[in-house]
Scaffold this motif. Structure first.
Motif, PDB file in Angstrom:
ATOM      1  N   ALA A 106       0.829  -1.207   0.000  1.00 42.59           N
ATOM      2  CA  ALA A 106       0.000   0.000   0.000  1.00 42.59           C
ATOM      3  C   ALA A 106       0.859   1.251   0.000  1.00 42.59           C
ATOM      4  O   ALA A 106       0.455   2.293  -0.531  1.00 42.59           O
ATOM      5  N   HIS A 107       2.041   1.171   0.576  1.00 45.02           N
ATOM      6  CA  HIS A 107       2.976   2.305   0.564  1.00 45.02           C
ATOM      7  C   HIS A 107       3.654   2.453  -0.789  1.00 45.02           C
ATOM      8  O   HIS A 107       3.847   3.577  -1.279  1.00 45.02           O
ATOM      9  N   LEU A 108       3.999   1.315  -1.411  1.00 49.29           N
ATOM     10  CA  LEU A 108       4.756   1.358  -2.664  1.00 49.29           C
ATOM     11  C   LEU A 108       3.863   1.523  -3.891  1.00 49.29           C
ATOM     12  O   LEU A 108       4.275   2.128  -4.878  1.00 49.29           O
ATOM     13  N   GLN A 109       2.678   0.946  -3.869  1.00 48.62           N
ATOM     14  CA  GLN A 109       1.777   1.022  -5.026  1.00 48.62           C
ATOM     15  C   GLN A 109       0.321   1.157  -4.569  1.00 48.62           C
ATOM     16  O   GLN A 109      -0.478   0.237  -4.691  1.00 48.62           O
ATOM     17  N   PRO A 110      -0.018   2.329  -4.023  1.00 53.15           N
ATOM     18  CA  PRO A 110      -1.363   2.522  -3.459  1.00 53.15           C
ATOM     19  C   PRO A 110      -2.485   2.332  -4.472  1.00 53.15           C
ATOM     20  O   PRO A 110      -3.546   1.797  -4.131  1.00 53.15           O
ATOM     21  N   GLU A 111      -2.280   2.775  -5.721  1.00 58.06           N
ATOM     22  CA  GLU A 111      -3.349   2.640  -6.711  1.00 58.06           C
ATOM     23  C   GLU A 111      -3.686   1.174  -6.971  1.00 58.06           C
ATOM     24  O   GLU A 111      -4.867   0.805  -7.090  1.00 58.06           O
ATOM     25  N   GLN A 112      -2.680   0.324  -7.038  1.00 57.29           N
ATOM     26  CA  GLN A 112      -2.901  -1.088  -7.292  1.00 57.29           C
ATOM     27  C   GLN A 112      -3.653  -1.752  -6.137  1.00 57.29           C
ATOM     28  O   GLN A 112      -4.533  -2.586  -6.355  1.00 57.29           O
ATOM     29  N   VAL A 113      -3.327  -1.365  -4.918  1.00 61.44           N
ATOM     30  CA  VAL A 113      -4.004  -1.945  -3.755  1.00 61.44           C
ATOM     31  C   VAL A 113      -5.477  -1.546  -3.748  1.00 61.44           C
ATOM     32  O   VAL A 113      -6.356  -2.347  -3.392  1.00 61.44           O
ATOM     33  N   VAL A 114      -5.770  -0.312  -4.143  1.00 60.58           N
ATOM     34  CA  VAL A 114      -7.166   0.126  -4.225  1.00 60.58           C
ATOM     35  C   VAL A 114      -7.927  -0.711  -5.251  1.00 60.58           C
ATOM     36  O   VAL A 114      -9.056  -1.146  -5.018  1.00 60.58           O
ATOM     37  N   LEU A 115      -7.314  -0.957  -6.404  1.00 62.16           N
ATOM     38  CA  LEU A 115      -7.958  -1.777  -7.432  1.00 62.16           C
ATOM     39  C   LEU A 115      -8.207  -3.198  -6.928  1.00 62.16           C
ATOM     40  O   LEU A 115      -9.260  -3.794  -7.204  1.00 62.16           O
ATOM     41  N   GLU A 116      -7.265  -3.741  -6.185  1.00 62.21           N
ATOM     42  CA  GLU A 116      -7.433  -5.090  -5.653  1.00 62.21           C
ATOM     43  C   GLU A 116      -8.540  -5.137  -4.605  1.00 62.21           C
ATOM     44  O   GLU A 116      -9.270  -6.122  -4.495  1.00 62.21           O
ATOM     45  N   GLU A 117      -8.670  -4.069  -3.837  1.00 66.22           N
ATOM     46  CA  GLU A 117      -9.735  -3.991  -2.852  1.00 66.22           C
ATOM     47  C   GLU A 117     -11.096  -3.980  -3.537  1.00 66.22           C
ATOM     48  O   GLU A 117     -12.050  -4.641  -3.092  1.00 66.22           O
ATOM     49  N   GLN A 118     -11.199  -3.238  -4.621  1.00 67.17           N
ATOM     50  CA  GLN A 118     -12.450  -3.216  -5.387  1.00 67.17           C
ATOM     51  C   GLN A 118     -12.725  -4.574  -6.016  1.00 67.17           C
ATOM     52  O   GLN A 118     -13.872  -5.036  -6.055  1.00 67.17           O
ATOM     53  N   ALA A 119     -11.671  -5.239  -6.498  1.00 66.42           N
ATOM     54  CA  ALA A 119     -11.841  -6.570  -7.094  1.00 66.42           C
ATOM     55  C   ALA A 119     -12.290  -7.583  -6.057  1.00 66.42           C
ATOM     56  O   ALA A 119     -13.058  -8.507  -6.367  1.00 66.42           O
ATOM     57  N   ALA A 120     -11.829  -7.415  -4.808  1.00 65.48           N
ATOM     58  CA  ALA A 120     -12.217  -8.337  -3.742  1.00 65.48           C
ATOM     59  C   ALA A 120     -13.718  -8.282  -3.499  1.00 65.48           C
ATOM     60  O   ALA A 120     -14.351  -9.297  -3.199  1.00 65.48           O
ATOM     61  N   ARG A 121     -14.316  -7.099  -3.623  1.00 64.79           N
ATOM     62  CA  ARG A 121     -15.767  -6.980  -3.466  1.00 64.79           C
ATOM     63  C   ARG A 121     -16.512  -7.764  -4.549  1.00 64.79           C
ATOM     64  O   ARG A 121     -17.541  -8.377  -4.294  1.00 64.79           O
ATOM     65  N   LYS A 122     -15.970  -7.735  -5.762  1.00 68.97           N
ATOM     66  CA  LYS A 122     -16.621  -8.443  -6.857  1.00 68.97           C
ATOM     67  C   LYS A 122     -16.513  -9.957  -6.699  1.00 68.97           C
ATOM     68  O   LYS A 122     -17.285 -10.701  -7.308  1.00 68.97           O
ATOM     69  N   ARG A 123     -15.553 -10.413  -5.903  1.00 66.81           N
ATOM     70  CA  ARG A 123     -15.372 -11.847  -5.698  1.00 66.81           C
ATOM     71  C   ARG A 123     -16.191 -12.370  -4.516  1.00 66.81           C
ATOM     72  O   ARG A 123     -16.154 -13.558  -4.216  1.00 66.81           O
ATOM     73  N   MET A 124     -16.931 -11.502  -3.856  1.00 65.87           N
ATOM     74  CA  MET A 124     -17.685 -11.941  -2.687  1.00 65.87           C
ATOM     75  C   MET A 124     -18.776 -12.927  -3.098  1.00 65.87           C
ATOM     76  O   MET A 124     -19.382 -12.814  -4.167  1.00 65.87           O
TER      77      MET A 124
END
Length: 288
Positions: A106-124
């Protein structure tokens, strides 16, 4: 052996799942290197983790955390992050190490972590599958933040009822989930379902209920004993229906609630909880 891949050979030899076999091969390649189909060597990607694993300092699960983390990072961060995670793996278990790895990413690539968080919702997902004995197996997957919401709602209901509460933590959380649903149903905040307020409906004949024989049934197919239905009926609305010999309704009576607010207060004062055999629910759960 005729195996078409290393993971296939490993799966058949060690008798593990395909996913575990692929994971082990990926870990081995990252730790010790490999060769291409033309025989060209591929250098090991995790030299620090390989030394720590060989020394018995970290586990294979730690290695997986390190590998999957570095797979998402640019090459220029690999050496620094690998050393950091291996050092921390000597102090933390793989789950805690995974959380540290996520904070690092999250410190090194915050944008990517945000995208993964959004993707996690779609996998629920959530499912309830009936087992052969009639119990329901619950399976699901929640994104981290949605799991936090559910845990926050369940935690107060999943606490031990007192020093004599011998229920396992798993049972307390399971009963808390049902209790949460009961309270939501009682709150009159859900949208109508089929023109009616959502509710638990159980059907059984008067003779079955009186003599405690046979089974009643819920709207979703659950088969329930008369003893449990009588327990449910302690604080439920009862609608009598008269049927003819062919099961056709001849008369539908008005719903009556057996336990009023004043009776409920008296029951709590008298019983201090449920008196049904085998029921250990506290009074605030039992008398709603």
């Amino acid at each position: 052996m005729g195996a078409y891949s290393t993971s296939s050979f490993l799966r058949d030899t060690v008798r593990i799942t395909p996913a575990d076999a692929r994971r082990r091969v990926a870990d081995a390649n990252a730790l010790f290197g490999s060769t291409t189909l033309t025989g060209q060597p591929i250098e090991a990607q995790l030299p620090v983790a390989a030394q720590a694993l060989a020394a018995g300092v970290i586990s294979r699960d730690h290695v997986q955390v390190v590998r999957t983390t570095l797979d998402t990072l640019p090459d220029e961060h690999h050496a620094e992050v690998e050393q950091l995670l291996v050092d921390e793996a000597e102090r933390f278990d793989p789950v805690k190490l995974g959380k540290l790895a996520l904070r690092t990413r999250a410190h090194l690539q915050p944008e990517q972590v945000v995208l993964e968080e959004q993707a996690a919702r779609k996998r629920m997902e959530f499912s309830m599958v009936e087992d052969v004995d009639g119990t329901i197996i619950v399976r699901g997957r929640l994104s981290p933040e949605c799991a936090e919401v559910l845990k926050a709602a369940l935690s107060p209901l999943a606490k031990p009822a007192g020093k004599d509460d011998v229920r396992s933590a798993a049972r307390r959380w399971a009963e808390a989930l049902v209790e949460l649903a009961n309270r939501v149903l009682d709150s009159d905040t859900l949208p109508q379902d089929g023109g009616r307020r959502p509710h638990l409906a159980v059907t059984i004949s008067y003779e079955q209920l009186r003599h405690q024989i046979g089974l009643g049934h819920g709207d979703f197919g659950a088969q329930i004993t008369p003893q449990t239905i009588r327990q449910i009926a302690c604080d439920a609305g009862i609608t009598p229906i008269v049927l003819n010999s062919e099961g056709q309704p001849l008369d539908v009576g008005r719903e009556e609630r057996l336990v009023t607010q004043h009776i409920r207060a008296a029951l709590i004062a008298r019983d201090k909880g449920c008196t049904f055999p085998g029921c250990d629910r506290p009074p605030e759960w039992q008398y709603r």
